[in-house]
Write a protein that holds these residues in place. Structure first.
Motif, PDB file in Angstrom:
ATOM      1  N   GLU A   1       0.845  -1.207   0.000  1.00  0.00           N
ATOM      2  CA  GLU A   1       0.000   0.000   0.000  1.00  0.00           C
ATOM      3  C   GLU A   1       0.877   1.251   0.000  1.00  0.00           C
ATOM      4  O   GLU A   1       1.881   1.308   0.717  1.00  0.00           O
ATOM      5  CB  GLU A   1      -0.871   0.022   1.268  1.00  0.00           C
ATOM      6  CG  GLU A   1      -1.966  -1.033   1.295  1.00  0.00           C
ATOM      7  CD  GLU A   1      -3.154  -0.687   0.383  1.00  0.00           C
ATOM      8  OE1 GLU A   1      -3.409   0.507   0.142  1.00  0.00           O
ATOM      9  OE2 GLU A   1      -3.799  -1.644  -0.094  1.00  0.00           O
ATOM     10  N   LEU A   2       0.488   2.252  -0.782  1.00  0.00           N
ATOM     11  CA  LEU A   2       1.214   3.525  -0.767  1.00  0.00           C
ATOM     12  C   LEU A   2       0.819   4.318   0.472  1.00  0.00           C
ATOM     13  O   LEU A   2      -0.355   4.307   0.866  1.00  0.00           O
ATOM     14  CB  LEU A   2       0.855   4.365  -2.002  1.00  0.00           C
ATOM     15  CG  LEU A   2       1.744   4.220  -3.240  1.00  0.00           C
ATOM     16  CD1 LEU A   2       1.774   2.785  -3.734  1.00  0.00           C
ATOM     17  CD2 LEU A   2       1.278   5.156  -4.335  1.00  0.00           C
ATOM     18  N   ARG A   3       1.802   5.020   1.082  1.00  0.00           N
ATOM     19  CA  ARG A   3       1.464   5.927   2.179  1.00  0.00           C
ATOM     20  C   ARG A   3       0.852   7.184   1.583  1.00  0.00           C
ATOM     21  O   ARG A   3       1.005   7.462   0.384  1.00  0.00           O
ATOM     22  CB  ARG A   3       2.721   6.307   2.955  1.00  0.00           C
ATOM     23  CG  ARG A   3       3.392   5.120   3.606  1.00  0.00           C
ATOM     24  CD  ARG A   3       4.416   5.650   4.608  1.00  0.00           C
ATOM     25  NE  ARG A   3       5.255   4.569   5.063  1.00  0.00           N
ATOM     26  CZ  ARG A   3       6.519   4.371   4.668  1.00  0.00           C
ATOM     27  NH1 ARG A   3       7.094   5.225   3.841  1.00  0.00           N
ATOM     28  NH2 ARG A   3       7.206   3.357   5.120  1.00  0.00           N
ATOM     29  N   GLU A   4       0.227   7.981   2.468  1.00  0.00           N
ATOM     30  CA  GLU A   4      -0.479   9.170   1.970  1.00  0.00           C
ATOM     31  C   GLU A   4       0.488  10.125   1.245  1.00  0.00           C
ATOM     32  O   GLU A   4       0.212  10.631   0.151  1.00  0.00           O
ATOM     33  CB  GLU A   4      -1.139   9.883   3.147  1.00  0.00           C
ATOM     34  CG  GLU A   4      -2.197  10.877   2.701  1.00  0.00           C
ATOM     35  CD  GLU A   4      -2.769  11.646   3.882  1.00  0.00           C
ATOM     36  OE1 GLU A   4      -2.783  11.109   5.001  1.00  0.00           O
ATOM     37  OE2 GLU A   4      -3.183  12.797   3.662  1.00  0.00           O
ATOM     38  N   GLY A   5       1.660  10.349   1.860  1.00  0.00           N
ATOM     39  CA  GLY A   5       2.652  11.266   1.277  1.00  0.00           C
ATOM     40  C   GLY A   5       3.131  10.769  -0.077  1.00  0.00           C
ATOM     41  O   GLY A   5       3.332  11.544  -1.018  1.00  0.00           O
ATOM     42  N   GLU A   6       3.309   9.456  -0.208  1.00  0.00           N
ATOM     43  CA  GLU A   6       3.784   8.876  -1.472  1.00  0.00           C
ATOM     44  C   GLU A   6       2.736   9.077  -2.568  1.00  0.00           C
ATOM     45  O   GLU A   6       3.066   9.420  -3.703  1.00  0.00           O
ATOM     46  CB  GLU A   6       4.069   7.384  -1.271  1.00  0.00           C
ATOM     47  CG  GLU A   6       5.274   7.129  -0.374  1.00  0.00           C
ATOM     48  CD  GLU A   6       5.410   5.689   0.100  1.00  0.00           C
ATOM     49  OE1 GLU A   6       6.496   5.345   0.590  1.00  0.00           O
ATOM     50  OE2 GLU A   6       4.437   4.905  -0.004  1.00  0.00           O
ATOM     51  N   GLN A   7       1.467   8.891  -2.190  1.00  0.00           N
ATOM     52  CA  GLN A   7       0.392   9.113  -3.180  1.00  0.00           C
ATOM     53  C   GLN A   7       0.363  10.554  -3.642  1.00  0.00           C
ATOM     54  O   GLN A   7       0.169  10.841  -4.822  1.00  0.00           O
ATOM     55  CB  GLN A   7      -0.955   8.776  -2.544  1.00  0.00           C
ATOM     56  CG  GLN A   7      -1.307   7.310  -2.633  1.00  0.00           C
ATOM     57  CD  GLN A   7      -2.789   7.076  -2.348  1.00  0.00           C
ATOM     58  OE1 GLN A   7      -3.645   7.747  -2.903  1.00  0.00           O
ATOM     59  NE2 GLN A   7      -3.071   6.134  -1.472  1.00  0.00           N
ATOM     60  N   LEU A   8       0.559  11.465  -2.682  1.00  0.00           N
ATOM     61  CA  LEU A   8       0.536  12.887  -3.033  1.00  0.00           C
ATOM     62  C   LEU A   8       1.671  13.240  -3.994  1.00  0.00           C
ATOM     63  O   LEU A   8       1.466  13.914  -5.001  1.00  0.00           O
ATOM     64  CB  LEU A   8       0.665  13.754  -1.766  1.00  0.00           C
ATOM     65  CG  LEU A   8      -0.593  13.918  -0.945  1.00  0.00           C
ATOM     66  CD1 LEU A   8      -0.303  14.652   0.363  1.00  0.00           C
ATOM     67  CD2 LEU A   8      -1.656  14.683  -1.754  1.00  0.00           C
ATOM     68  N   HIS A   9       2.870  12.742  -3.683  1.00  0.00           N
ATOM     69  CA  HIS A   9       4.022  13.016  -4.553  1.00  0.00           C
ATOM     70  C   HIS A   9       3.784  12.436  -5.946  1.00  0.00           C
ATOM     71  O   HIS A   9       4.014  13.093  -6.961  1.00  0.00           O
ATOM     72  CB  HIS A   9       5.304  12.425  -3.967  1.00  0.00           C
ATOM     73  CG  HIS A   9       5.863  13.224  -2.833  1.00  0.00           C
ATOM     74  ND1 HIS A   9       6.190  14.552  -2.937  1.00  0.00           N
ATOM     75  CD2 HIS A   9       6.165  12.886  -1.574  1.00  0.00           C
ATOM     76  CE1 HIS A   9       6.672  14.996  -1.789  1.00  0.00           C
ATOM     77  NE2 HIS A   9       6.650  14.001  -0.937  1.00  0.00           N
ATOM     78  N   TYR A  10       3.330  11.201  -5.969  1.00  0.00           N
ATOM     79  CA  TYR A  10       3.113  10.516  -7.254  1.00  0.00           C
ATOM     80  C   TYR A  10       2.084  11.295  -8.097  1.00  0.00           C
ATOM     81  O   TYR A  10       2.276  11.523  -9.290  1.00  0.00           O
ATOM     82  CB  TYR A  10       2.646   9.090  -6.977  1.00  0.00           C
ATOM     83  CG  TYR A  10       2.426   8.221  -8.198  1.00  0.00           C
ATOM     84  CD1 TYR A  10       3.404   8.094  -9.185  1.00  0.00           C
ATOM     85  CD2 TYR A  10       1.240   7.497  -8.351  1.00  0.00           C
ATOM     86  CE1 TYR A  10       3.200   7.284 -10.294  1.00  0.00           C
ATOM     87  CE2 TYR A  10       1.034   6.669  -9.454  1.00  0.00           C
ATOM     88  CZ  TYR A  10       2.022   6.581 -10.424  1.00  0.00           C
ATOM     89  OH  TYR A  10       1.832   5.769 -11.521  1.00  0.00           O
ATOM     90  N   GLY A  11       1.014  11.715  -7.449  1.00  0.00           N
ATOM     91  CA  GLY A  11      -0.024  12.482  -8.156  1.00  0.00           C
ATOM     92  C   GLY A  11       0.546  13.772  -8.731  1.00  0.00           C
ATOM     93  O   GLY A  11       0.256  14.141  -9.875  1.00  0.00           O
ATOM     94  N   ARG A  12       1.403  14.437  -7.940  1.00  0.00           N
ATOM     95  CA  ARG A  12       2.000  15.699  -8.427  1.00  0.00           C
ATOM     96  C   ARG A  12       2.937  15.423  -9.604  1.00  0.00           C
ATOM     97  O   ARG A  12       2.927  16.135 -10.602  1.00  0.00           O
ATOM     98  CB  ARG A  12       2.745  16.395  -7.284  1.00  0.00           C
ATOM     99  CG  ARG A  12       3.356  17.734  -7.689  1.00  0.00           C
ATOM    100  CD  ARG A  12       3.671  18.603  -6.491  1.00  0.00           C
ATOM    101  NE  ARG A  12       4.569  17.955  -5.557  1.00  0.00           N
ATOM    102  CZ  ARG A  12       5.899  17.947  -5.669  1.00  0.00           C
ATOM    103  NH1 ARG A  12       6.473  18.562  -6.676  1.00  0.00           N
ATOM    104  NH2 ARG A  12       6.640  17.343  -4.768  1.00  0.00           N
ATOM    105  N   TYR A  13       3.714  14.348  -9.507  1.00  0.00           N
ATOM    106  CA  TYR A  13       4.649  14.045 -10.599  1.00  0.00           C
ATOM    107  C   TYR A  13       3.882  13.713 -11.896  1.00  0.00           C
ATOM    108  O   TYR A  13       4.280  14.132 -12.987  1.00  0.00           O
ATOM    109  CB  TYR A  13       5.556  12.860 -10.235  1.00  0.00           C
ATOM    110  CG  TYR A  13       6.452  13.081  -9.038  1.00  0.00           C
ATOM    111  CD1 TYR A  13       6.765  14.374  -8.593  1.00  0.00           C
ATOM    112  CD2 TYR A  13       6.998  11.999  -8.350  1.00  0.00           C
ATOM    113  CE1 TYR A  13       7.596  14.560  -7.493  1.00  0.00           C
ATOM    114  CE2 TYR A  13       7.834  12.190  -7.256  1.00  0.00           C
ATOM    115  CZ  TYR A  13       8.112  13.466  -6.817  1.00  0.00           C
ATOM    116  OH  TYR A  13       8.922  13.649  -5.737  1.00  0.00           O
ATOM    117  N   LEU A  14       2.806  12.950 -11.741  1.00  0.00           N
ATOM    118  CA  LEU A  14       2.006  12.615 -12.941  1.00  0.00           C
ATOM    119  C   LEU A  14       1.454  13.894 -13.560  1.00  0.00           C
ATOM    120  O   LEU A  14       1.489  14.088 -14.785  1.00  0.00           O
ATOM    121  CB  LEU A  14       0.838  11.691 -12.566  1.00  0.00           C
ATOM    122  CG  LEU A  14       1.195  10.239 -12.248  1.00  0.00           C
ATOM    123  CD1 LEU A  14      -0.014   9.515 -11.645  1.00  0.00           C
ATOM    124  CD2 LEU A  14       1.661   9.495 -13.507  1.00  0.00           C
TER     125      LEU A  14
END
Ligand code: SAM
Length: 285
Positions: free
Chosen positions: A48-61
């Protein structure tokens, strides 16, 4: 959200946005968000992705979909099996430039002094320093590029000397065994047809070279003639369709040879300063 879902959703978004290699790009961006290598995903698809990782990934996309190159988001690019730090100060090293490095290593294994003209990220200079015993000097007109190149040399433990110079102006006459360069070679008239991620994100000084794309060669080839020892090698990367014109600019040199890359595009010009070349005239003050 699991790694598997993040990758498939990310790749689908990138594909819809018309991004090249969407699956690979999603992997690069997720690896950056998770601060891991891509291979990690194959062993841990259900993590599972942590909340911070999801946020970073979303920003990079989002940034990639806005046209920012993936290498500027991750700040890295592989070249000749090593990882180089890159940013908007330098050209992102391209895989086809590996042919230039490979050829110099093959043709001049015993070179003592090599100069990389227009070093950018330092990809060519650092690789040559690590793969040979030569003393490698790297020059660039851009101080910002020299900063990136020096940091790459330090990180990869390569001994390279750096100098700011307008092509080879700062190099002594007949002191060099090999001049190697991937100069800017895009014609100003082609600016509008370039991919926006290249045109709007990579430094203009690294891309454009006058109306016909040959201005850098016009300056660099006579400079190389001056700094090369007799018998010295000049190895230049070529832009698409430029081989004949660049070879004509190097008509003083002998043993001219053009190599094609894996896509059968004429990519490298090799030529030699004649071994029996008369020394330059002694000029008295
Ligand atoms: C196409 S990039 C190559 C960068 C790197 N060598 C590579 O292959 O990835 C060309 C480089 O030439 C440099 N350059 C442009 N004009 C120059 C000049 N007059 N003197 C020295 N370097 C110059 C740019 O700053 C840029 O770093």
């Amino acid at each position: 959200m699991t790694i598997r879902t993040a990758l498939s959703q990310g790749a689908a978004l990138l594909e819809q946005g018309g991004v090249d290699s969407p699956k690979f790009t999603a992997e690069l961006l997720l690896a950056c968000a998770l601060r891991c290598e891509r291979v990690y995903f194959f062993a841990h698809p259900e993590q599972e992705l942590r909340e911070g990782e999801q946020l970073h990934y979303g920003r990079y996309l989002h940034e990639r979909l806005q046209g920012r190159p993936a290498q500027h988001i991750t700040r890295r690019q592989e070249f000749y099996g090593r990882e180089f730090r890159v940013g908007p100060e330098v050209l992102i090293p391209r895989p086809e430039t590996e042919l230039l490095v490979e050829t110099v290593l093959k043709l001049r294994p015993g070179a003592r002094i090599i100069v990389d003209a227009g070093t950018g990220s330092g990809a060519i200079a650092v690789t040559l320093a690590l793969e040979s015993k030569a003393h490698v000097m790297a020059v660039d007109f851009s101080r910002a590029a020299l900063g990136v190149a020096a940091a790459n040399a330090y990180r990869l433990d390569a001994r390279v000397g750096f100098m700011q110079s307008d092509w080879l102006a700062a190099i002594a006459s007949e002191s060099v065994d090999v001049v190697v360069s991937n100069p800017p070679y895009i014609a100003e008239t082609d600016r509008a047809t370039l991919q926006p991620e290249v045109r709007d994100h990579e430094p203009a000084m690294a891309l454009f070279a006058g109306a016909d794309g040959l201005d850098a060669y016009r300056k660099l080839i006579p400079d190389a003639w001056r700094v090369l020892r007799p018998g010295g090698l000049l190895a230049l990367e070529l832009g698409f369709g430029q081989a004949e014109a660049v070879a004509a600019l190097a008509s003083n040199f002998t043993e001219r040879q053009i190599l094609a890359d894996l896509a059968s595009i004429e990519r490298v010009l090799l030529c030699q300063k004649p071994a029996d070349c008369a020394p330059p005239e002694l000029r008295l003050p």
